[in-house]
Scaffold this active site. Structure first.
Site, PDB file in Angstrom:
ATOM      1  N   GLU A 145       0.828  -1.209   0.000  1.00 31.08           N
ATOM      2  CA  GLU A 145       0.000   0.000   0.000  1.00 31.08           C
ATOM      3  C   GLU A 145       0.863   1.261   0.000  1.00 31.08           C
ATOM      4  O   GLU A 145       0.876   2.048   0.949  1.00 31.08           O
ATOM      5  CB  GLU A 145      -0.990  -0.014   1.170  1.00 31.08           C
ATOM      6  CG  GLU A 145      -2.071  -1.055   1.001  1.00 31.08           C
ATOM      7  CD  GLU A 145      -3.232  -0.918   1.974  1.00 31.08           C
ATOM      8  OE1 GLU A 145      -4.366  -1.285   1.601  1.00 31.08           O
ATOM      9  OE2 GLU A 145      -3.015  -0.436   3.106  1.00 31.08           O
TER      10      GLU A 145
ATOM     11  N   GLU B 214      -6.307  -6.503  -2.210  1.00 33.19           N
ATOM     12  CA  GLU B 214      -6.964  -6.588  -0.904  1.00 33.19           C
ATOM     13  C   GLU B 214      -8.415  -6.175  -1.072  1.00 33.19           C
ATOM     14  O   GLU B 214      -8.698  -5.119  -1.640  1.00 33.19           O
ATOM     15  CB  GLU B 214      -6.307  -5.662   0.133  1.00 33.19           C
ATOM     16  CG  GLU B 214      -4.916  -6.049   0.552  1.00 33.19           C
ATOM     17  CD  GLU B 214      -4.401  -5.170   1.688  1.00 33.19           C
ATOM     18  OE1 GLU B 214      -5.241  -4.577   2.419  1.00 33.19           O
ATOM     19  OE2 GLU B 214      -3.170  -5.060   1.832  1.00 33.19           O
TER      20      GLU B 214
END
Length: 388
Positions: free
Chosen positions: A144, A258
Site C-alpha cells: 500500500e 486486498e
C-alpha cells in the site's frame, strides 16, 4: 496472465491455529488450505515483516509474519498447488498509507544505504525461498505505497499536502527504493511477476499521480495491485472507473490485491474474551456501513463479491487478472489481534489490540464456511477480450 486469480491472504493462519482455530465446511472440520482449494482458491498472499519482535524477543502479533512463518505458509500453499504472492512490507510491522516505519535495523541509514538494504534484504528472502522450493509466482515490493515507503526518505503526497508540510514529495527516493526491491527479486528469480500496490482503489487521481511519477523514474513492473474496501474507498463505480482508466493508461494487468466485505454486524466480544478497553471493535462502524452498497449479511457479502468479480472481468483489454480476499480466516479468538503491546510501542499507537476484522471473514465466528465461498468457486470469469 491467463489464469484468473481467485486468491486469499492467509497471513495470520499459523497464529490462528496456535490459538485453536478450527474451520468447517458443512459441519466437517478440515484444514483451511483443503477447504479453500475446494472452493476454487488457486493462489495465496503472504505478508512478510523484517523483524516483528521487540528487543526482548516478544512478538508483534497479527500473525508475527517473520521469515519462518512465511516459509511454513508457502510450503503449505505449494503442497496444495496454489500460486504465491509474496507481500514484502519493508517494515517490522504493518506498512500502509498511514505508517511506513523503517525496520529497526535500517534506522539511521541514508537514502543510498536504504537502497542497498532493500536490495540485499529482498535478494536474501528470494534465496531463502529458492532454497526451500517456494519461489513465489509474484512479489509485491512494498505494501500500500500510496504515500510512499521508508518514511520520511521515501514519503510522497499530493500538492496540497506538500504546501502544508513545506517540503516536496520524495518521488526520486521512492522510485529508487521500489526499484531496488525489483532488482533484488530479479537477481534470484527473474521469472517472478512484480506487483506495485496502492490502497484506495476508487481514487483515480491518486493512481495517476503516483504511477505517472514512478514510471518516469523506476524499474519496469508487471501488475498494478489495488486495495478496495467499500467502507473506505468509494463506490464500486469509482473502482470500475479507476480500473478502466489505468488499464488503458498504463497497459498493466490489474489485481484487487486486498478486498473484504462484512457478513454481519453481530458483535464477537464473547469469542475474544477481552476486557472492553482491550477490544479494537469492528472495522465497520455504522457511519461506515451506511456507505456500503450491499447489506452486511451473508447474502450481501456474496452479492458484493459477484459484483466485484464482474467489474474485474470487465476491465478493458482483459487486464483484470483477479483478486485476493483479505484475511478470510481471521475469526475471533482470544490471543489473536491486530497488534500486541510490544508492536503498539514500536508504531507509537495507543491501541487497543483486539481483532477488528472478524465480521469481514469468509468463515463465521465458529469457523463455518460462508456462502460467499461457494460464489467464488462457481464464478466463471469471462474477461473483456480474454477467456480464462
Amino acid at each position: 496472465m491467463d489464469k484468473f486469480i481467485k486468491g486469499m491472504d492467509i497471513s495470520t493462519l499459523v497464529e490462528m491455529e496456535k490459538c485453536g482455530a478450527k474451520y468447517y465446511d458443512y459441519g466437517k472440520e478440515g484444514d483451511l488450505f483443503d477447504i479453500l482449494k475446494s472452493y476454487g482458491t488457486n493462489a495465496v498472499r503472504i505478508r512478510l515483516w523484517n523483524d516483528p519482535y521487540d528487543s526482548n524477543g516478544m512478538p508483534y502479533g497479527a500473525g508475527t509474519n517473520d521469515l519462518e512463518t512465511m516459509v511454513i505458509l508457502a510450503k503449505r500453499a505449494k503442497a496444495h498447488g496454489m500460486d504465491i504472492l509474496l507481500d514484502l512490507h519493508y517494515s517490522d510491522f504493518w506498512a500502509d498509507p498511514g505508517k511506513q516505519f523503517k525496520p529497526k535495523a535500517w534506522e539511521g541509514l541514508d537514502a543510498g544505504g536504504l537502497c542497498d538494504a532493500v536490495y540485499n534484504y529482498t535478494a536474501g528472502v528470494m534465496n531463502v525461498c529458492k532454497d526451500n522450493g517456494i519461489l513465489p509466482d509474484m512479489v509485491q515490493t512494498g505494501n500500500e505505497l500510496s504515500n510512499g515507503m521508508l518514511w520520511p526518505d521515501g514519503q510522497v503526497f499530493d500538492d496540497e499536502t506538500a504546501k502544508e508540510l513545506g517540503r516536496a514529495p520524495e518521488y526520486d527516493n521512492l522510485a529508487k527504493f521500489v526499484s531496488a526491491g525489483i532488482r533484488g527479486v530479479k537477481a534470484v528469480h527473474p521469472g517472478a511477476k512484480i506487483m506495485i500496490h496502492l490502497d484506495n482503489g476508487g481514487n483515480n487521481g491518486l493512481y495517476r499521480r503516483w504511477f505517472d511519477n514512478y514510471i518516469k523514474r523506476g524499474e519496469d513492473f508487471d501488475v498494478i495491485g489495488l486495495s478496495y474496501y467499500p467502507f473506505w474507498h468509494g463506490t464500486l463505480n469509482d473502482l470500475s472507473a479507476n480500473m478502466a482508466d489505468i488499464a488503458k493508461r498504463y497497459g498493466k494487468e490489474l489485481i484487487v490485491a486486498e478486498v473484504s466485505m462484512g457478513f454481519t454486524m453481530e458483535d464477537y466480544k464473547d469469542y475474544e474474551k477481552l476486557p472492553g478497553e482491550e477490544r479494537k471493535g469492528m472495522a465497520t462502524r455504522q457511519e461506515l456501513v451506511d456507505k456500503i452498497e450491499y447489506p452486511m449479511t451473508k447474502e450481501g457479502q456474496a452479492g458484493f463479491l459477484k459484483d466485484l468479480l464482474d467489474r474485474i472481468c470487465n476491465v478493458p483489454d482483459g487486464l483484470g487478472a483477479g483478486f485476493y480476499y483479505w484475511e478470510p480466516a481471521w475469526i475471533p479468538l482470544h490471543g489473536s489481534g491486530w497488534a500486541t503491546k510490544e508492536s503498539l510501542e514500536y508504531i507509537k499507537d495507543p491501541g487497543p489490540c483486539g481483532n477488528e476484522w472478524a465480521n469481514q471473514a469468509l468463515f463465521d465466528y465458529n469457523g463455518n464456511a460462508l456462502p460467499a465461498l461457494k460464489l467464488i468457486r462457481d464464478y466463471k470469469p469471462v474477461r473483456s477480450g480474454k477467456k480464462s
